[in-house]
Structures are given as structure tokens and as C-alpha cells.
Design an enzyme around this catalytic site. Structure first.
Site, PDB file in Angstrom:
ATOM      1  N   ASP A  49       0.761  -1.200   0.021  1.00 10.49           N
ATOM      2  CA  ASP A  49       0.024   0.106   0.043  1.00 10.49           C
ATOM      3  C   ASP A  49       0.844   1.213  -0.118  1.00 10.49           C
ATOM      4  O   ASP A  49       0.585   2.201  -0.668  1.00 10.49           O
ATOM      5  CB  ASP A  49      -0.806  -0.144   1.244  1.00 10.49           C
TER       6      ASP A  49
ATOM      7  N   CYS B 288      20.535  13.225  10.519  1.00 13.95           N
ATOM      8  CA  CYS B 288      20.647  13.133  12.096  1.00 13.95           C
ATOM      9  C   CYS B 288      21.522  14.478  12.335  1.00 13.95           C
ATOM     10  O   CYS B 288      22.192  15.222  11.473  1.00 13.95           O
ATOM     11  CB  CYS B 288      21.769  12.058  12.299  1.00 13.95           C
TER      12      CYS B 288
ATOM     13  N   CYS C 288      25.141  15.830  11.118  1.00  9.48           N
ATOM     14  CA  CYS C 288      25.684  14.960  10.088  1.00  9.48           C
ATOM     15  C   CYS C 288      26.076  15.653   9.049  1.00  9.48           C
ATOM     16  O   CYS C 288      25.377  16.906   8.709  1.00  9.48           O
ATOM     17  CB  CYS C 288      24.501  14.127   9.374  1.00  9.48           C
TER      18      CYS C 288
ATOM     19  N   CYS D 164      24.515  11.501   2.440  1.00 12.14           N
ATOM     20  CA  CYS D 164      23.574  10.985   3.495  1.00 12.14           C
ATOM     21  C   CYS D 164      22.113  11.448   3.186  1.00 12.14           C
ATOM     22  O   CYS D 164      22.043  12.733   2.870  1.00 12.14           O
ATOM     23  CB  CYS D 164      23.742  11.514   4.919  1.00 12.14           C
TER      24      CYS D 164
END
Length: 147
Positions: free
Chosen positions: A111, A131, A134, A139
Site C-alpha cells: 500500500d 541526524c 551529520c 547522506c
């Protein structure tokens, strides 16, 4: 990001559980620390020891961040933490299985995929959150986005 998502999942589960008339104390604990870097606290093993010191006899570990059973659930929780629980005086330590290949889980995943395809979205809005601190340039970047 990980901490927020796991915490939100835990809260949603407990809210739904309580809405059904149940009331259980719970602790969100973290496992699988690897290496010397700090990890989230409390650790699962320290939570088990603390619960034993408080006289808990029944503990159910629910590894909500793991959707499938693997070495961390089968061995770390099912064997190591069970032994630690017994040493802590917890006489009834159990853990829930992962969703693995359950039909409801597979349906839910499909779904989500269908929804993303219809909306031409590569990922949920949370995916783009990095994060704190970071600085990795790749990333949270999708190398070959579909859309």
C-alpha cells in the site's frame, strides 16, 4: 531521526493499546550498541536489570524497530536477554516475533509503495531528515530517484 521515529512508534502502540482498555507500564530501551561510540539509553540489558531490582516478574520485549526476526532478535533478545532476565529475578521473560512475511505486513508495505507511485514520491517526508550534526554530503540522497 531514528530515535524520533522509534519513540513515535512506541507512543502510537501504547496509545492504541490503552484505547482498547489495557494499561501496562512500559520502557523504551535500546539494544545493539556496537563499538565505542555513544548509543541511546537506557540499554535493554540495563533496563532488564533495573526491572529485576524493582521486583518485576513478567517482562515482554517488543522489538518495534525490527520488522523481521534475525540474529538481534533471535539470539540477543531470545537467548542473552532471557538469561539476563532470569539472573535479575524476572521469572517470565518473553519477546514478540517480528512481522516477517505476515500478509498484513506485506499488504501494508505494498500500500505504501502504491501510494508513493501514485503521488510520484520517492520516499516519505521523514527520509530527508539528517541526524543532528551529520555532514556527510551523500547522506539521505537517492542516487537513482524514480521521480
Amino acid at each position: 531521526v531514528y530515535v524520533n521515529e522509534v519513540s513515535a512508534t512506541c507512543k502510537a502502540i501504547m496509545d492504541r493499546w490503552e484505547a482498547k482498555g489495557h494499561s501496562n507500564r512500559h520502557v523504551l530501551a535500546w539494544q545493539s550498541k556496537v563499538g565505542f561510540m555513544p548509543w541511546m539509553v537506557p540499554s535493554t540489558d540495563s533496563a532488564i536489570k533495573a526491572l529485576g531490582k524493582k521486583g518485576a516478574k513478567h517482562v515482554l520485549a517488543v522489538p518495534i524497530a525490527f520488522t523481521t526476526d534475525h540474529i538481534e532478535t533471535l539470539f540477543e533478545i531470545g537467548i542473552e536477554y532471557a538469561e539476563e532476565a532470569e539472573e535479575a529475578g524476572i521469572t517470565n521473560f518473553k519477546y514478540t516475533e517480528g512481522l516477517n512475511g505476515s500478509a498484513k505486513f506485506v499488504d501494508a508495505l505494498s500500500d505504501i509503495v502504491v501510494k508513493h507511485l501514485k503521488e510520484k514520491k520517492n520516499h516519505s517526508s521523514q527520509y530527508g531528515q539528517k541526524c543532528l550534526g551529520c555532514s556527510k554530503p551523500m547522506c539521505r540522497k537517492i542516487i537513482n530517484p524514480a521521480f
